[in-house]
Design a protein around this motif. Structure first.
Motif, PDB file in Angstrom:
ATOM      1  N   VAL A  14     -30.137 -13.333 -73.019  1.00 25.17           N
ATOM      2  CA  VAL A  14     -30.437 -12.434 -74.141  1.00 25.17           C
ATOM      3  C   VAL A  14     -29.299 -12.481 -75.154  1.00 25.17           C
ATOM      4  N   ALA A  15     -28.056 -12.470 -74.689  1.00 24.37           N
ATOM      5  CA  ALA A  15     -26.911 -12.539 -75.607  1.00 24.37           C
ATOM      6  C   ALA A  15     -26.971 -13.811 -76.446  1.00 24.37           C
ATOM      7  N   ASP A  16     -27.484 -14.889 -75.863  1.00 28.29           N
ATOM      8  CA  ASP A  16     -27.578 -16.160 -76.581  1.00 28.29           C
ATOM      9  C   ASP A  16     -28.612 -16.135 -77.707  1.00 28.29           C
ATOM     10  N   VAL A  17     -29.671 -15.328 -77.557  1.00 26.14           N
ATOM     11  CA  VAL A  17     -30.746 -15.337 -78.557  1.00 26.14           C
ATOM     12  C   VAL A  17     -30.722 -14.127 -79.489  1.00 26.14           C
ATOM     13  N   LEU A  18     -29.775 -13.227 -79.291  1.00 23.72           N
ATOM     14  CA  LEU A  18     -29.687 -12.041 -80.132  1.00 23.72           C
ATOM     15  C   LEU A  18     -28.837 -12.341 -81.357  1.00 23.72           C
ATOM     16  N   GLU A  19     -29.383 -12.097 -82.519  1.00 21.84           N
ATOM     17  CA  GLU A  19     -28.671 -12.346 -83.770  1.00 21.84           C
ATOM     18  C   GLU A  19     -27.512 -11.367 -83.937  1.00 21.84           C
ATOM     19  N   PRO A  20     -26.472 -11.730 -84.702  1.00 21.64           N
ATOM     20  CA  PRO A  20     -25.397 -10.777 -84.997  1.00 21.64           C
ATOM     21  C   PRO A  20     -25.981  -9.498 -85.604  1.00 21.64           C
ATOM     22  N   HIS A  35     -21.124  -6.452 -67.594  1.00 23.82           N
ATOM     23  CA  HIS A  35     -21.688  -7.780 -67.869  1.00 23.82           C
ATOM     24  C   HIS A  35     -22.054  -7.929 -69.339  1.00 23.82           C
ATOM     25  N   LEU A  36     -22.598  -6.898 -69.948  1.00 18.37           N
ATOM     26  CA  LEU A  36     -22.913  -6.970 -71.371  1.00 18.37           C
ATOM     27  C   LEU A  36     -21.656  -7.286 -72.175  1.00 18.37           C
ATOM     28  N   THR A  37     -20.553  -6.613 -71.856  1.00 19.72           N
ATOM     29  CA  THR A  37     -19.284  -6.869 -72.540  1.00 19.72           C
ATOM     30  C   THR A  37     -18.831  -8.309 -72.333  1.00 19.72           C
ATOM     31  N   SER A  38     -18.994  -8.819 -71.122  1.00 24.11           N
ATOM     32  CA  SER A  38     -18.541 -10.179 -70.815  1.00 24.11           C
ATOM     33  C   SER A  38     -19.307 -11.250 -71.584  1.00 24.11           C
ATOM     34  N   VAL A  39     -20.530 -10.925 -72.053  1.00 23.67           N
ATOM     35  CA  VAL A  39     -21.310 -11.908 -72.808  1.00 23.67           C
ATOM     36  C   VAL A  39     -21.333 -11.598 -74.304  1.00 23.67           C
ATOM     37  N   GLY A  40     -20.444 -10.707 -74.743  1.00 21.48           N
ATOM     38  CA  GLY A  40     -20.295 -10.455 -76.176  1.00 21.48           C
ATOM     39  C   GLY A  40     -21.179  -9.374 -76.742  1.00 21.48           C
ATOM     40  N   LEU A  41     -21.788  -8.564 -75.870  1.00 22.15           N
ATOM     41  CA  LEU A  41     -22.597  -7.441 -76.336  1.00 22.15           C
ATOM     42  C   LEU A  41     -21.864  -6.140 -76.050  1.00 22.15           C
ATOM     43  N   TYR A  95     -32.732   3.897 -69.951  1.00 22.86           N
ATOM     44  CA  TYR A  95     -32.725   2.773 -70.889  1.00 22.86           C
ATOM     45  C   TYR A  95     -31.306   2.537 -71.380  1.00 22.86           C
ATOM     46  N   TYR A  96     -30.979   1.278 -71.550  1.00 22.64           N
ATOM     47  CA  TYR A  96     -29.678   0.866 -72.074  1.00 22.64           C
ATOM     48  C   TYR A  96     -29.906   0.182 -73.413  1.00 22.64           C
ATOM     49  N   GLU A  97     -29.077   0.550 -74.400  1.00 29.75           N
ATOM     50  CA  GLU A  97     -29.145  -0.120 -75.697  1.00 29.75           C
ATOM     51  C   GLU A  97     -27.838  -0.857 -75.925  1.00 29.75           C
ATOM     52  N   ALA A  98     -27.960  -2.158 -76.149  1.00 34.46           N
ATOM     53  CA  ALA A  98     -26.791  -2.993 -76.426  1.00 34.46           C
ATOM     54  C   ALA A  98     -26.942  -3.594 -77.821  1.00 34.46           C
ATOM     55  N   VAL A  99     -25.796  -3.920 -78.410  1.00 33.83           N
ATOM     56  CA  VAL A  99     -25.792  -4.522 -79.742  1.00 33.83           C
ATOM     57  C   VAL A  99     -24.865  -5.720 -79.746  1.00 33.83           C
ATOM     58  N   ARG A 100     -25.214  -6.740 -80.510  1.00 32.79           N
ATOM     59  CA  ARG A 100     -24.313  -7.863 -80.737  1.00 32.79           C
ATOM     60  C   ARG A 100     -23.522  -7.538 -81.997  1.00 32.79           C
ATOM     61  N   PRO A 101     -22.221  -7.311 -81.869  1.00 31.07           N
ATOM     62  CA  PRO A 101     -21.428  -6.974 -83.063  1.00 31.07           C
ATOM     63  C   PRO A 101     -21.522  -8.066 -84.126  1.00 31.07           C
TER      64      PRO A 101
END
Length: 193
Positions: free
Chosen positions: A125-131, A166-172, A186-192
């Motif tokens: 998911v981190a790979d396909v999530l846009e900034p 894990h989210l932090t480790s993949v840049g989220l 529910y968890y909400e993550a964002v790609r900075p």
């Protein structure tokens, strides 16, 4: 012997579609309206038949791209939303249409995977999530395991601390945790950016 990439969900697909409730739909809908650009493309991982989550998002003007490992559920999704793309692939190994997305949802899926496949999926998911893109997924906040009531197979939540790590480790970045009217987390993550 044929491998069941749906982890038992193909065998119970009709039963699942018959009992799938609207619980959580309002939370997902409000999240998308509040956090994503109008009419943006959302990847729905574990989309099932698309009812009720994709239906609510499509009705709000979003384009919803579905991924599910059950052929019967993907067929139902395609019938329900003929203008929306859908592929039948295991989430942790999906191509995700070989594109990026501003929004990704995965409701009721991640805890159905083993620990290794969960971390693999979060990494994908981190790979396909846009900034600036956002990811919403459901799983219990506590680390726990149980047997799924429909498939009888093991379910596993890694817990909030492990998911955040894990989210932090993949840049989220984990931005928020919330619960729906049924007590599901529910968890909400964002790609900075």
């Amino acid at each position: 012997m044929t491998t069941d990439h749906s982890a038992g969900w193909e065998a119970v697909s009709d039963q699942f579609m018959a009992i799938r409730s609207e619980v959580g739909t309002a939370l997902v809908r409000n999240w998308a309206k509040d956090r994503l650009p109008q009419s943006s493309a959302i990847l729905d991982i574990g989309c099932g038949s698309g009812v009720p989550i994709a239906r609510a998002l499509v009705n709000d003007g979003f384009s919803v791209w579905g991924v599910d490992a059950s052929p019967s559920l993907v067929l139902a999704y395609r019938i329900n939303f003929p203008a929306m793309p859908a592929i039948c692939e295991p989430a942790q190994d999906s191509s995700f249409f070989d594109r990026t997305f501003v929004g990704v949802v995965s409701i009721g899926l991640i805890f159905l995977l083993g620990e290794g496949d969960q971390t693999k999926l979060l990494t994908r998911v981190a790979d396909v999530l846009e900034p600036g893109g956002r990811f919403l997924f459901s799983a219990p906040r506590e680390a726990c395991h149980w047997n799924d009531t429909l498939t009888g197979r093991a379910s596993l939540s890694l817990g909030a601390d492990a998911y955040a790590s894990h989210l932090t480790s993949v840049g989220l970045r984990l931005d928020d945790c919330r619960s729906d009217e049924g007590g599901n987390d529910y968890y909400e993550a964002v790609r900075p950016i």
